[in-house]
Design a protein around this motif. Structure first.
Motif, PDB file in Angstrom:
ATOM      1  N   ASN A 168       0.847  -1.194   0.000  1.00 12.96           N
ATOM      2  CA  ASN A 168       0.000   0.000   0.000  1.00 12.96           C
ATOM      3  C   ASN A 168       0.888   1.251   0.000  1.00 12.96           C
ATOM      4  N   VAL A 169       0.677   2.121  -0.990  1.00 13.34           N
ATOM      5  CA  VAL A 169       1.541   3.303  -1.154  1.00 13.34           C
ATOM      6  C   VAL A 169       0.883   4.599  -0.675  1.00 13.34           C
ATOM      7  N   ASP A 170      -0.215   4.497   0.070  1.00 13.44           N
ATOM      8  CA  ASP A 170      -0.932   5.691   0.519  1.00 13.44           C
ATOM      9  C   ASP A 170      -0.024   6.714   1.190  1.00 13.44           C
ATOM     10  N   ALA A 175      -5.738 -10.534   4.019  1.00 11.32           N
ATOM     11  CA  ALA A 175      -5.661  -9.962   5.365  1.00 11.32           C
ATOM     12  C   ALA A 175      -4.809  -8.707   5.328  1.00 11.32           C
ATOM     13  N   GLY A 176      -5.117  -7.776   6.235  1.00  8.96           N
ATOM     14  CA  GLY A 176      -4.324  -6.561   6.302  1.00  8.96           C
ATOM     15  C   GLY A 176      -4.775  -5.635   7.400  1.00  8.96           C
ATOM     16  N   HIS A 177      -3.930  -4.717   7.752  1.00 11.60           N
ATOM     17  CA  HIS A 177      -4.075  -3.605   8.695  1.00 11.60           C
ATOM     18  C   HIS A 177      -3.208  -3.861   9.922  1.00 11.60           C
ATOM     19  N   GLY A 178      -2.171  -3.019  10.062  1.00 13.39           N
ATOM     20  CA  GLY A 178      -1.302  -3.065  11.227  1.00 13.39           C
ATOM     21  C   GLY A 178      -0.223  -4.126  11.187  1.00 13.39           C
ATOM     22  N   LEU A 179      -0.099  -4.859  10.095  1.00 12.47           N
ATOM     23  CA  LEU A 179       0.871  -5.956  10.039  1.00 12.47           C
ATOM     24  C   LEU A 179       2.305  -5.427   9.977  1.00 12.47           C
ATOM     25  N   ASN A 185      -2.008  -7.379   2.525  1.00 10.84           N
ATOM     26  CA  ASN A 185      -1.849  -6.000   2.065  1.00 10.84           C
ATOM     27  C   ASN A 185      -1.286  -5.179   3.213  1.00 10.84           C
ATOM     28  N   ILE A 186      -0.102  -4.597   2.991  1.00  7.59           N
ATOM     29  CA  ILE A 186       0.649  -3.952   4.058  1.00  7.59           C
ATOM     30  C   ILE A 186       1.167  -2.615   3.546  1.00  7.59           C
ATOM     31  N   GLY A 187       1.022  -1.562   4.364  1.00 10.13           N
ATOM     32  CA  GLY A 187       1.454  -0.255   3.911  1.00 10.13           C
ATOM     33  C   GLY A 187       2.213   0.553   4.940  1.00 10.13           C
TER      34      GLY A 187
END
Length: 252
Positions: free
Chosen positions: A12-14, A197-201, A219-221
């Motif tokens: 994720n490039v946000d 899965a994703g968020h906070g990883l 998904n990791i950003g």
């Protein structure tokens, strides 16, 4: 799904755009970050076009679709404006997420049970446009069962509560959240859904969740962009991939 199946990494490039927007210029460029991540081994790129355009902008999405060689995952709220943009952009996938303007980051999973009637036409129109639909939800039985009824082929399990508990040393909470994720991934897979899965990883939690053979993609950003400040984005992607591969092998 085979336990030995490969596990994809979406970067994720946000928050490259967050840094760019802090000065209002053109750099750092999230598209350049996406290209670096792909060169280092990312399987896809994720970007969230928020209604307030706080980080990713419309032109970023258009350029990502035009310039990257891997699938683009377009995160968005279920609104008519976002639907119009996504259908015009034609990403590989759209992940429908909840969104509140005052939140710092996505705070929880989409309530597909409570919003079933509102979400149904969005899922249908994206499916009709040939865009894979993912629903970002908690690892909750009712939410997973409703996701399957909505005809979305993919869910993404919100891992934020588990990751927060791990980082803060709340062992009982971490264990209960982990058990929810394990059960949710198994239920979703048995319902015919592809599971992401994703968020906070981070490296450690990505390695652990990679052991679940039901999960096809992470998904990791934010964590990766923070690490990239110290070691570079390419090295961060390579270390993350290595952690995921260790976890996959440990899971059999």
């Amino acid at each position: 799904m085979s336990k030995a199946s490969p596990l994809r990494l979406g970067v994720n490039v946000d928050h490259v755009a967050t840094l760019r927007n802090a000065r209002g210029g053109a750099r750092p460029d999230p598209v350049r970050a996406a290209l670096v991540a792909i060169e280092a081994g990312a399987d896809g790129i994720t970007a969230h076009l928020r209604e307030d355009r706080r980080h990713i902008r419309d032109n970023d999405m258009a350029r990502l679709k035009a310039e990257i060689s891997r699938p683009l995952n377009f995160e968005m709220a279920a609104t008519e404006d976002m639907l119009r943009i996504s259908i015009a952009t034609k990403p590989h996938a759209v992940c429908l997420v909840p969104e509140r303007r005052e939140e710092l980051t996505t705070e929880g999973g989409l309530d597909v049970v409570g919003q079933h009637n509102a979400l149904t036409p969005y899922v249908a129109r994206l499916n009709d446009a040939g865009i894979r639909v993912s629903l970002f939800i908690a690892a909750d039985t009712a939410q997973i069962e409703m996701a399957a009824k909505l005809r979305a082929p993919v869910i993404e399990i919100h891992t934020g509560a588990w990751c927060d508990a791990v980082v803060n040393g709340h062992l009982d909470k971490a264990e209960s959240e982990w058990k929810r994720i394990v059960a949710g991934a198994a239920l979703a897979c048995s319902a015919g859904l592809e599971v992401h899965a994703g968020h906070g990883l981070d490296y450690a939690t990505a390695e652990k969740i990679a052991s679940l053979g039901e999960i096809a993609e992470l998904n990791i950003g934010y964590f990766m962009m923070g690490e990239a400040l110290f070691v570079g984005l390419g090295e961060t992607v390579r270390v993350m991939r290595a952690a995921m591969e260790r976890g996959r092998k440990a899971g059999g």
